[in-house]
Design a protein around this motif. Sequence first.
Motif, PDB file in Angstrom:
ATOM      1  N   PHE A 126       0.985  -1.309   0.169  1.00  0.00           N
ATOM      2  CA  PHE A 126       0.033  -0.179   0.059  1.00  0.00           C
ATOM      3  C   PHE A 126       0.928   1.209  -0.021  1.00  0.00           C
ATOM      4  CE2 PHE A 126      -2.449   3.212   2.162  1.00  0.00           C
ATOM      5  CZ  PHE A 126      -3.678   3.274   1.138  1.00  0.00           C
ATOM      6  N   ILE A 127       1.909   1.339   0.901  1.00  0.00           N
ATOM      7  CA  ILE A 127       2.859   2.486   0.654  1.00  0.00           C
ATOM      8  C   ILE A 127       3.491   2.740  -0.358  1.00  0.00           C
ATOM      9  CG2 ILE A 127       4.718   3.273   2.200  1.00  0.00           C
ATOM     10  CD1 ILE A 127       3.733   2.167   4.570  1.00  0.00           C
ATOM     11  N   GLY A 128       4.053   1.571  -0.757  1.00  0.00           N
ATOM     12  CA  GLY A 128       4.767   1.667  -2.295  1.00  0.00           C
ATOM     13  C   GLY A 128       4.023   2.091  -3.385  1.00  0.00           C
ATOM     14  N   PHE A 129       2.826   1.770  -3.637  1.00  0.00           N
ATOM     15  CA  PHE A 129       2.028   1.976  -4.691  1.00  0.00           C
ATOM     16  C   PHE A 129       1.288   3.369  -4.341  1.00  0.00           C
ATOM     17  CE2 PHE A 129       2.303  -2.515  -5.769  1.00  0.00           C
ATOM     18  CZ  PHE A 129       2.001  -2.622  -7.082  1.00  0.00           C
ATOM     19  N   SER A 130       1.164   3.852  -3.185  1.00  0.00           N
ATOM     20  CA  SER A 130       0.585   5.001  -2.854  1.00  0.00           C
ATOM     21  C   SER A 130       1.645   6.242  -3.244  1.00  0.00           C
ATOM     22  CB  SER A 130       0.084   5.277  -1.447  1.00  0.00           C
ATOM     23  OG  SER A 130      -0.941   4.336  -1.049  1.00  0.00           O
ATOM     24  N   VAL A 131       2.799   5.997  -2.576  1.00  0.00           N
ATOM     25  CA  VAL A 131       3.874   6.752  -3.019  1.00  0.00           C
ATOM     26  C   VAL A 131       4.173   7.060  -4.559  1.00  0.00           C
ATOM     27  CG1 VAL A 131       6.418   7.183  -2.756  1.00  0.00           C
ATOM     28  CG2 VAL A 131       4.927   6.524  -0.875  1.00  0.00           C
ATOM     29  N   CYS A 132       4.148   5.753  -5.431  1.00  0.00           N
ATOM     30  CA  CYS A 132       4.287   6.050  -6.679  1.00  0.00           C
ATOM     31  C   CYS A 132       3.228   6.726  -7.336  1.00  0.00           C
ATOM     32  CB  CYS A 132       4.463   4.494  -7.390  1.00  0.00           C
ATOM     33  SG  CYS A 132       4.555   4.257  -9.024  1.00  0.00           S
ATOM     34  N   SER A 133       2.072   6.728  -6.995  1.00  0.00           N
ATOM     35  CA  SER A 133       0.982   7.117  -7.689  1.00  0.00           C
ATOM     36  C   SER A 133       0.934   8.663  -7.345  1.00  0.00           C
ATOM     37  CB  SER A 133      -0.361   6.477  -7.111  1.00  0.00           C
ATOM     38  OG  SER A 133      -1.678   7.348  -7.602  1.00  0.00           O
ATOM     39  N   ILE A 134       1.283   9.181  -6.010  1.00  0.00           N
ATOM     40  CA  ILE A 134       1.389  10.584  -5.739  1.00  0.00           C
ATOM     41  C   ILE A 134       2.335  11.267  -6.526  1.00  0.00           C
ATOM     42  CG2 ILE A 134       1.891  12.157  -3.750  1.00  0.00           C
ATOM     43  CD1 ILE A 134       0.438  10.167  -1.913  1.00  0.00           C
ATOM     44  N   LEU A 135       3.571  10.629  -6.561  1.00  0.00           N
ATOM     45  CA  LEU A 135       4.593  11.131  -7.313  1.00  0.00           C
ATOM     46  C   LEU A 135       4.596  11.144  -8.770  1.00  0.00           C
ATOM     47  CD1 LEU A 135       7.734  10.343  -4.729  1.00  0.00           C
ATOM     48  CD2 LEU A 135       6.198  12.344  -4.791  1.00  0.00           C
ATOM     49  N   SER A 136       3.609  10.262  -9.314  1.00  0.00           N
ATOM     50  CA  SER A 136       3.719  10.103 -10.757  1.00  0.00           C
ATOM     51  C   SER A 136       3.077  11.596 -11.374  1.00  0.00           C
ATOM     52  CB  SER A 136       2.762   8.998 -11.029  1.00  0.00           C
ATOM     53  OG  SER A 136       3.367   7.666 -10.613  1.00  0.00           O
ATOM     54  N   PRO A 137       3.049  11.726 -12.676  1.00  0.00           N
ATOM     55  CA  PRO A 137       2.654  12.895 -13.283  1.00  0.00           C
ATOM     56  C   PRO A 137       1.219  12.702 -12.992  1.00  0.00           C
ATOM     57  CG  PRO A 137       4.232  11.809 -14.834  1.00  0.00           C
ATOM     58  CD  PRO A 137       4.101  11.074 -13.620  1.00  0.00           C
ATOM     59  N   SER A 138       0.674  13.837 -13.247  1.00  0.00           N
ATOM     60  CA  SER A 138      -0.931  14.052 -13.064  1.00  0.00           C
ATOM     61  C   SER A 138      -1.854  13.164 -14.100  1.00  0.00           C
ATOM     62  CB  SER A 138      -1.182  15.659 -13.162  1.00  0.00           C
ATOM     63  OG  SER A 138      -2.858  15.625 -13.109  1.00  0.00           O
ATOM     64  N   GLY A 139      -2.619  12.326 -13.703  1.00  0.00           N
ATOM     65  CA  GLY A 139      -3.640  11.681 -14.452  1.00  0.00           C
ATOM     66  C   GLY A 139      -2.815  10.475 -15.191  1.00  0.00           C
ATOM     67  N   LYS A 140      -1.490  10.021 -14.962  1.00  0.00           N
ATOM     68  CA  LYS A 140      -0.813   8.909 -15.726  1.00  0.00           C
ATOM     69  C   LYS A 140      -1.786   7.676 -15.351  1.00  0.00           C
ATOM     70  CE  LYS A 140       3.491   6.702 -15.758  1.00  0.00           C
ATOM     71  NZ  LYS A 140       4.938   6.476 -15.059  1.00  0.00           N
ATOM     72  N   TYR A 182      -5.360  -0.983  -8.561  1.00  0.00           N
ATOM     73  CA  TYR A 182      -6.393  -0.371  -8.113  1.00  0.00           C
ATOM     74  C   TYR A 182      -6.045   0.935  -6.929  1.00  0.00           C
ATOM     75  CZ  TYR A 182     -11.054  -1.393  -9.610  1.00  0.00           C
ATOM     76  OH  TYR A 182     -12.123  -1.416 -10.447  1.00  0.00           O
ATOM     77  N   ILE A 183      -5.218   0.752  -5.922  1.00  0.00           N
ATOM     78  CA  ILE A 183      -4.327   1.631  -5.062  1.00  0.00           C
ATOM     79  C   ILE A 183      -3.589   2.867  -6.084  1.00  0.00           C
ATOM     80  CG2 ILE A 183      -2.413   2.153  -3.600  1.00  0.00           C
ATOM     81  CD1 ILE A 183      -2.895  -1.000  -2.600  1.00  0.00           C
ATOM     82  N   LEU A 184      -2.996   2.393  -7.111  1.00  0.00           N
ATOM     83  CA  LEU A 184      -2.381   3.366  -8.011  1.00  0.00           C
ATOM     84  C   LEU A 184      -3.550   4.295  -8.719  1.00  0.00           C
ATOM     85  CD1 LEU A 184       0.189   1.423 -10.427  1.00  0.00           C
ATOM     86  CD2 LEU A 184       0.582   3.385  -8.717  1.00  0.00           C
ATOM     87  N   ILE A 191      -6.782  12.600  -6.037  1.00  0.00           N
ATOM     88  CA  ILE A 191      -6.115  13.622  -6.135  1.00  0.00           C
ATOM     89  C   ILE A 191      -6.877  14.494  -7.133  1.00  0.00           C
ATOM     90  CG2 ILE A 191      -3.827  14.841  -6.805  1.00  0.00           C
ATOM     91  CD1 ILE A 191      -2.453  12.432  -5.758  1.00  0.00           C
ATOM     92  N   GLU A 192      -7.094  13.985  -8.412  1.00  0.00           N
ATOM     93  CA  GLU A 192      -8.064  14.820  -9.398  1.00  0.00           C
ATOM     94  C   GLU A 192      -9.326  15.339  -8.853  1.00  0.00           C
ATOM     95  OE1 GLU A 192      -6.075  15.947 -12.161  1.00  0.00           O
ATOM     96  OE2 GLU A 192      -4.492  14.683 -11.238  1.00  0.00           O
ATOM     97  N   LYS A 193      -9.880  14.333  -8.256  1.00  0.00           N
ATOM     98  CA  LYS A 193     -11.263  14.768  -7.815  1.00  0.00           C
ATOM     99  C   LYS A 193     -10.899  15.794  -6.911  1.00  0.00           C
ATOM    100  CE  LYS A 193     -14.153  10.565  -7.765  1.00  0.00           C
ATOM    101  NZ  LYS A 193     -14.887   9.751  -7.312  1.00  0.00           N
ATOM    102  N   LYS A 194     -10.147  15.941  -5.924  1.00  0.00           N
ATOM    103  CA  LYS A 194      -9.830  17.290  -5.146  1.00  0.00           C
ATOM    104  C   LYS A 194      -9.562  18.509  -5.945  1.00  0.00           C
ATOM    105  CE  LYS A 194      -8.851  19.976  -1.787  1.00  0.00           C
ATOM    106  NZ  LYS A 194      -9.829  20.866  -1.215  1.00  0.00           N
TER     107      LYS A 194
END
Length: 234
Positions: A126-140, A182-184, A191-194
């Motif tokens: 969960f931590i790994g995929f969450s960090v990957c998603s947060i730091l990825s380009p917007s909408g990737k 799904y975590i990604l 983030i995009e909804k916010k």
Amino acid sequence: MEASFMKNMEQFKRNFNSHVEAPVRKHLMNVYTTLAMSIVSCTLGTYIQVLREIVTPQVGALFALLSLFGFLFVGSTKEMFGIRLSMLLACSFSFGVSLAPVIQMVLLFNDPTIITTALVGTALIFIGFSVCSILSPSGKWLFLGGPLSTYLLSVTLLRIFMGGNVVEDATMYLSLGVFCAYILYDTQLIIEKKRMGDEDFLSHSLMLFLDLVNVFIKLLRILKDKDDKKKKSN
């Protein structure tokens, strides 16, 4: 080693602040705080049910669904915040109750350390995929929504026509990968909804809670099956 860890944390903080603006950071903090509360509630439900069976697992699952539907249908307003939070925690508690039979089965017939391994593995995933998603380009990762939904629909239909156990055995590792994906997807969707003005962090935390529970269940099932095969070979 400690200096290296602090350096990595400092680098992550800089990357996080550069990728995510302040309002989104505050929103994510609310999401993860609520998620932590849901995890505690779920753990409490499992612990109480294992020690002293308060209801049958079927009743627990039914109450979880009723709490979930209530949560989804109650309006997301400031006046209803306390009620929705209570429903969310009741839902996560009931999920924990419904998970108790699986935990009991592992404790009785398998190596109990499997549960700890599954918990640690779930946390790392969960931590790994969450960090990957947060730091990825917007909408990737938003493109994953369609394929993931199609997969879940296909598996559901196969379970109806072929039987749940057959499909589960054939798709166990793939299902784990799907819920990791799904975590990604869900993290970036939140983030995009916010950014589009959606302030409902309770619903957003529910999305991640369901991802987390599914990853834990799949990982626990994989470890249990491996232990069963090991016992048979011996």
